[in-house]
Every structure is written in structure tokens, then in C-alpha cells.
Design a protein around this motif. Structure first.
Motif, PDB file in Angstrom:
ATOM      1  N   ILE A   1       0.851  -1.186   0.000  1.00 24.91           N
ATOM      2  CA  ILE A   1       0.000   0.000   0.000  1.00 24.91           C
ATOM      3  C   ILE A   1       0.886   1.234   0.000  1.00 24.91           C
ATOM      4  O   ILE A   1       1.955   1.258   0.617  1.00 24.91           O
ATOM      5  N   GLY A   2       0.441   2.284  -0.710  1.00 19.33           N
ATOM      6  CA  GLY A   2       1.211   3.525  -0.787  1.00 19.33           C
ATOM      7  C   GLY A   2       0.360   4.730  -0.424  1.00 19.33           C
ATOM      8  O   GLY A   2      -0.847   4.756  -0.648  1.00 19.33           O
ATOM      9  N   ILE A   3       1.008   5.730   0.149  1.00 20.91           N
ATOM     10  CA  ILE A   3       0.388   7.011   0.494  1.00 20.91           C
ATOM     11  C   ILE A   3       1.240   8.109  -0.123  1.00 20.91           C
ATOM     12  O   ILE A   3       2.473   8.086  -0.025  1.00 20.91           O
TER      13      ILE A   3
ATOM     14  N   ASP B   1       5.627   9.493  16.039  1.00 25.67           N
ATOM     15  CA  ASP B   1       4.177   9.573  16.240  1.00 25.67           C
ATOM     16  C   ASP B   1       3.489   8.276  15.828  1.00 25.67           C
ATOM     17  O   ASP B   1       2.525   7.833  16.480  1.00 25.67           O
ATOM     18  N   LEU B   2       3.986   7.667  14.765  1.00 23.86           N
ATOM     19  CA  LEU B   2       3.402   6.404  14.315  1.00 23.86           C
ATOM     20  C   LEU B   2       3.526   5.332  15.392  1.00 23.86           C
ATOM     21  O   LEU B   2       2.581   4.577  15.651  1.00 23.86           O
TER      22      LEU B   2
ATOM     23  N   ASP C   1      -2.874  10.150   7.282  1.00 21.61           N
ATOM     24  CA  ASP C   1      -2.914   9.174   6.191  1.00 21.61           C
ATOM     25  C   ASP C   1      -2.125   7.912   6.536  1.00 21.61           C
ATOM     26  O   ASP C   1      -2.593   6.788   6.322  1.00 21.61           O
ATOM     27  N   THR C   2      -0.908   8.092   7.045  1.00 14.97           N
ATOM     28  CA  THR C   2      -0.055   6.936   7.289  1.00 14.97           C
ATOM     29  C   THR C   2      -0.490   6.153   8.522  1.00 14.97           C
ATOM     30  O   THR C   2      -0.469   4.921   8.516  1.00 14.97           O
TER      31      THR C   2
ATOM     32  N   GLY D   1      -2.009   1.377   9.970  1.00 15.03           N
ATOM     33  CA  GLY D   1      -2.617   0.692  11.102  1.00 15.03           C
ATOM     34  C   GLY D   1      -3.680  -0.301  10.670  1.00 15.03           C
ATOM     35  O   GLY D   1      -3.789  -1.400  11.223  1.00 15.03           O
ATOM     36  N   LEU D   2      -4.470   0.057   9.677  1.00 14.43           N
ATOM     37  CA  LEU D   2      -5.532  -0.828   9.198  1.00 14.43           C
ATOM     38  C   LEU D   2      -4.994  -2.010   8.408  1.00 14.43           C
ATOM     39  O   LEU D   2      -5.592  -3.097   8.414  1.00 14.43           O
ATOM     40  N   THR D   3      -3.879  -1.829   7.706  1.00 20.58           N
ATOM     41  CA  THR D   3      -3.408  -2.867   6.789  1.00 20.58           C
ATOM     42  C   THR D   3      -2.220  -3.662   7.314  1.00 20.58           C
ATOM     43  O   THR D   3      -1.759  -4.581   6.638  1.00 20.58           O
ATOM     44  N   PHE D   4      -1.707  -3.343   8.497  1.00 20.71           N
ATOM     45  CA  PHE D   4      -0.566  -4.083   9.029  1.00 20.71           C
ATOM     46  C   PHE D   4      -0.824  -5.587   8.943  1.00 20.71           C
ATOM     47  O   PHE D   4      -1.932  -6.040   9.228  1.00 20.71           O
TER      48      PHE D   4
END
Length: 617
Positions: A249-251, A263-264, A304-305, A310-313
Motif C-alpha cells: 500500500i502507498g500514500i 508519532d506512528l 494518512d499513514t 494501522g488498518l493494513t498491518f
């Protein structure tokens, strides 16, 4: 390659053109003086600008045919995406166009070593002094200042080319583009009381949502959206994405928005502890940076990140940091005077052999500020990615039917063509028919959020894939509704929707609540990425260009999307459009039901069609 200083010296010493051209010039493009911009001084003659010359793509209609065939679930070629080389062959210009443009450049002292080409040779990039650009294009560049922001760019409102080149050059920029790319966050506020409100809400009984995982969503999701809320609401609890099957996935990030890793990690510790100590790859494009100073963290980039990853880990993740949109500051003479970041990003990704299968963008311009020729060419670049199997999502906008300004009093709902006629303002790139535009919802059960951008393009006609759904909506409108304010034959946006407000992220070490369709786009993209993970693990290709599939599924099994039927998107002094049964220009066909979508898209459609054909025979 010749040094820029040598080019400057050449231009100043010899009156800009080394070999004067005697060809008859004819105006190629002109625009009226853009509303909201003021022309200041002439551009400094020695200022270096990078001209992008687009050569025609005579086989683009063939590429478009391939794109629709491989994206149509009812076509036998569904999922048979093209390779990078196959796409490049279909967008390559004619040899004559390359030759004549080379000849013209050489007449101004610019040779092969002085330029760069795209892999398909459909773009030529040259860096020249303003004085030389003015001679080549028979124009005058000025410094233009945006009245509201003070941003400045070097632009012209008209340029010419030798008449024999008109059919061999599609456009040249930067010339007439006065758009101001902006991130699409409508609300951003610190919320130090957030933790207490979440604790109180957690004691409330769950909200019944039949389409959600387990049939309910935690009550706290009506005050604060977390990763868990999204997974519950969109029926994705329990699905485990693969870290090794090749799915990515890319942002995208622009305007010096930096995604902060510290922060992540704080976000992961709170909302996705199994992802703690994982990270993402940052790719720097066109002078993009990766400033990890905590105080320099970008709200847009972090939003965004943090949610997408977080959703796709544990799906491998990429953040593209693209520079080149300063904007120009007259007294500093910034060397890269560009606010056209999509082209910089497209230049880079189209050169790559391997790409993330899903990429989300939360930035846009008012469609009317982008010259039609430029919008169509950028849109064609997105089509190339779709043909290669990449799903592109874009936020639909945060101004309802207006121009993206959060405050309705600041909305400027007038045409930018000199007529100043009142008009709804769709955004680009969401209006491009080759991307998936994502509108916004709020609360549980979901209702349309008031700022959800939507409407109809004034540039792109409505594509066939959405004709049935959109016609049903238009037929339900009372005769004369908003007559003259929108183009009923235009490409309609958005296509889909997702939650778009009250997202809890971490920014510069602090929890904040943030919203906008900039939250909805990466959220929907994350659901798509999870679907891709499921497909790829079964040996199936990525979903690629989504829209033909979206509208086909909505027509055959509407339950795969949660239809949003309440709310509206006011703007331009009107209530905007209403969310209603079926597609609407506020929430599209609705929000995703991952569980049902996964059951459908993990079938091999090609096998189903083949077997159906055999049975028919």
C-alpha cells in the motif's frame, strides 16, 4: 548535460535564442487572467524554470480500451493487467512528433544532452532561463501572487508555438496552470479531553449495525474513530493481511507534509500494539524531504499513514514525499518553480517496474483552475497506472458542492473563465474518471458528513460504468434543481465513501482529533488493500482500476456497500445534494462491507465467465 549557468549565460549573451526561428507562431493556449491572482513584476530573465512538453499519445484510445476490459468483472480479460512496457508502447508518440520537437528545440540551442525524456518518450523536460522560454513560446512570464495566501508563481496566460508543431505538442507547462494544490482536511483540533470522553463512552452499550462485524460497533466510535472502529464498522475484524505475498500500500505526500515515525509508534502502541516497532519505506521524489523533527510532523501525512498502515498491518507500506511545490518566492528565486506535484509524482512512479497495488492521495485542486489540456493529460497518467493494476483513491473534497473552503463565507463559487457565473466547484483529480473518488460519512449508524465533496465534472463526460447509477439519481431530482449550477452530463463524484471525522491520531507527540475526506480516502484504500491481500494470497491479480467493479457490484448486489441515505453537502449558498438510496453525489454508492466484498472478489471471475460460456454453449 549542460550546466544551468551555461544556459543562463547563453540566453543572456545571445538574446535567448541561439538560432532564431523563422517559423510562423500561432497561439497554442491562452486563459483569462485567473480570478484571485494579481500580476506583479515581469519574471526575472535569468530565473530557471523546468518546462514540460507533452507529446501526443495517438494510441491512448487503445490503452483506454485495454483498461476497461481488464477492469470489467464481466469481461473475459478481467484482471489481466498490462506490463509497464505494454503501457509505454501504447502511450508512445509518433516518431514524427519526436523528430519535429527535437528540431524545434535544436533551433533554440537545446540538444539531446540538455533534456530528459519519460520512458515512453511522451514527455520532454528541459530547464531553461525565463528569457529563453519567452523566446521559444513567444510569450512573457510574470510573477503572479495569490491574493488570499500571498503565494507566488511564475506564469503566463498565453503561449505560442510554430504552427507546424501544434499537432505534435499537446501542451507545455508551467505556463497557464494557476491551481493551488491543497490538502483536504476540514477540521483539525487538539482534544486533550479526548481520553476521558473515550473512557466514558466505552461503558455504553454497543451500537447495533447489522452489516458490521458481529452486528455491532463500540459506542465510543460515535465520539472517536480508531482503527478498531473502522474494522468493526466495515466488517473486517479478524482478517489477517499477508506480509509476504507481494501486496503493498502507498500514500502520497505533498506540500512538505512529513510522516513522523515516532508519532506512528505512539499511535501503534495505543491502537495497533501488534504493529509496534514496524515502520514504512519513505521514497523522496523531486527534492522531497523526510524531516523527522517531531515539531515538523504533518497533520495530513500523519493521518494518512497512521490509519492506512494501522488498518493494513503487516502489509508493506510506502510513503511518497514529493517536493516541487514551494511555491515560488520572488525574492528568494526558488529554483524549482512548480505547483503541479501530480506530474512530478507520476513521472517517478510510471518509471518503476513494481508499484504498490493501492495508492491513496488526499490533495486536490479546484477543477476549474486546471487547464483542460493539463487535466486530461494528468488523468491519462492515472489511466496508465490503472492499466498496470494499481487502485488509486482520491479524497472528494471538503467543501460540499463548494470550492473546498471550510468556511462557507469564504467559498468562491464562481466560474474562473472571466464570466464570474455562479457554479458548483468540483475538484480535480477526483473528477478524473480513472480514479476512485471517496466522500465522507460521520457517526454510527453512518450519515453523510456535511463537508463531503461531490458533484459533477465540467471537464470529463460521465463514463459508461456509472451511467445507470447516476441516471437514477438525476431522474429523482425535481425538475430544474440547481439548473445551471452543475453539468448533469459530467463524470459524477464521489464513487464511494468512508468515515471522515473524529479520527484520533498522534501529532508532534500529542493526541488530536482530525477529520476531512482526507481521512476517508486512506480508510477506503486500506479496505481495498485488504481485499488485494486476500486476492493475491489466492493467486489472483490485484483489483486495479476499481470503478467498473464498484458500479457493477452495486447494481447486482447492493449489500456489498452500506448505502448512506441521510445527510447532505451544503455549499455555494445552497443545501447541496441529499444522500439518498443508491448512488448520490455526497457518498457515492456508500461505504464498504469488507466481509461481503472479500467473498465476491476472491472468486476468479475469469473462471466463472469461462464456465458460464461453456454452459451456454
Amino acid at each position: 548535460m549542460r550546466s544551468l549557468s551555461a544556459l543562463v549565460a547563453l540566453a543572456l549573451a545571445f538574446g535567448a535564442a541561439a538560432v532564431p526561428s523563422t517559423a510562423v507562431h500561432k497561439v497554442k493556449e491562452n486563459v483569462v487572467s485567473p480570478r484571485g491572482w494579481t500580476k506583479r513584476a515581469p519574471a526575472p530573465s535569468d530565473h530557471i524554470i523546468e518546462l514540460r512538453i507533452a507529446l501526443p499519445q495517438p494510441k491512448f484510445d487503445v490503452l483506454e480500451k485495454h483498461l476497461y476490459e481488464v477492469s470489467d468483472p464481466f469481461h473475459e480479460r478481467y484482471g489481466q493487467h498490462l506490463t509497464k512496457e505494454e503501457v509505454e508502447a501504447l502511450v508512445a508518440p509518433e516518431a514524427e512528433s519526436i523528430h519535429l520537437v527535437n528540431e524545434w528545440l535544436a533551433s533554440h540551442g537545446i540538444y539531446e544532452d540538455d533534456l530528459a525524456r519519460s520512458p515512453a518518450k511522451d514527455w520532454v523536460h528541459i530547464k531553461v532561463p525565463v528569457s529563453l522560454a519567452e523566446e521559444m513560446l513567444k510569450t512573457e512570464y510574470h510573477i503572479w501572487t495569490h491574493d488570499a495566501s500571498g503565494d507566488s508563481v511564475i506564469r503566463t496566460t498565453s503561449y505560442s508555438l510554430p504552427e507546424h508543431l501544434h499537432e505534435h505538442v499537446e501542451l507545455i507547462q508551467p505556463t497557464t496552470v494557476f491551481s493551488r494544490t491543497k490538502s483536504l482536511k476540514t477540521s483539525f483540533r487538539f482534544s486533550e479531553a479526548q481520553e476521558k470522553s473515550v473512557a466514558i463512552a466505552a461503558n455504553a452499550p454497543p451500537i447495533s449495525v447489522p452489516s458490521a462485524s458481529g452486528g455491532h460497533v463500540d459506542a465510543s466510535c460515535n465520539q472517536t474513530i480508531t482503527v478498531t472502529c473502522i474494522l468493526e464498522l466495515y466488517n473486517a475484524v479478524g482478517f489477517k493481511a499477508s506480509a509476504t505475498n507481494g501486496n503493498q500500500i502507498g500514500i502520497t505526500g505533498y506540500l512538505e507534509q512529513f510522516a513522523n515515525i515516532q508519532d506512528l509508534q505512539t499511535f501503534f502502541a495505543e491502537q495497533r500494539p501488534d504493529a509496534l516497532n514496524s515502520t514504512f519505506k519513505t521514497i523522496l521524489i523531486n527534492g522531497g524531504e523526510n524531516n523527522q523533527t517531531l515539531d515538523e510532523a504533518g497533520a495530513e501525512a500523519n493521518l494518512d499513514t497512521q490509519f492506512a498502515y494501522g488498518l493494513t498491518f503487516p502489509t508493506p507500506a510506502t510513503f511518497y514525499s514529493t517536493g516541487g511545490s514551494p511555491p515560488f518566492i520572488p525574492d528568494v528565486l526558488t529554483p524549482d518553480d512548480s505547483n503541479e506535484p501530480y506530474t512530478e509524482w507520476l513521472d517517478f512512479v510510471l518509471k518503476q517496474k513494481t508499484l504498490p497495488q493501492t495508492i491513496s492521495t488526499s490533495y486536490a485542486d479546484d477543477e476549474q483552475t486546471v487547464p483542460v489540456s493539463f487535466a486530461k493529460r494528468v488523468c491519462a497518467g492515472f489511466a496508465q497506472l490503472g492499466a498496470r493494476g494499481v487502485s488509486l483513491t482520491f479524497s472528494s473534497g471538503d467543501g460540499g458542492v463548494g470550492d473546498g473552503e471550510e468556511d462557507p463565507a469564504l467559498q468562491e463559487c464562481f466560474t474562473n473563465d472571466g464570466r464570474n457565473v455562479t457554479r458548483f466547484v468540483p475538484l480535480f483529480p477526483p473528477s478524473c474518471p480513472f480514479v476512485t473518488a471517496v466522500g465522507g460519512t460521520i457517526h454510527v449508524p453512518e450519515t453523510a458528513v456535511f463537508f463531503s465533496g461531490g458533484g459533477f465534472s465540467d471537464v470529463f463526460p460521465r463514463p459508461a460504468y456509472q451511467q445507470l447509477a447516476v441516471s437514477k439519481f438525476l431522474n429523482k431530482l425535481a425538475p430544474g434543481t440547481y439548473a445551471g449550477l452543475f453539468n448533469p452530463n459530467g463524470r459524477a463524484i464521489p464513487d464511494v465513501a468512508a468515515q471522515a471525522d473524529l479520527f484520533r491520531i498522534f501529532l508532534s507527540g500529542r493526541p488530536v482529533s482530525i477529520g476531512g475526506t482526507s481521512a476517508a480516502a486512506p480508510t477506503f484504500a486500506s479496505i481495498v488493500s485488504l481485499l488485494n491481500s486476500a486476492r493475491i494470497s489466492k493467486g489472483l491479480p490485484s483489483l486495479g482500476f476499481l470503478n467498473p467493479l464498484i458500479y457493477a457490484l452495486q447494481a447486482t448486489d447492493p449489500s456489498v456497500f452500506n448505502d448512506i441515505t441521510t445527510g447532505n453537502n451544503p455549499g455555494c449558498g445552497t443545501p447541496g445534494f441529499n444522500a439518498t438510496e443508491g448512488w448520490d453525489p455526497v457518498t457515492g454508492v456508500g461505504t464498504p462491507n469488507f466481509g461481503k466484498l472479500k467473498d465476491i472478489v476472491t472468486f476468479d471471475f475469469a473462471d466463472v465467465l469461462t464456465n458460464a460460456a461453456k454452459l451456454g454453449a
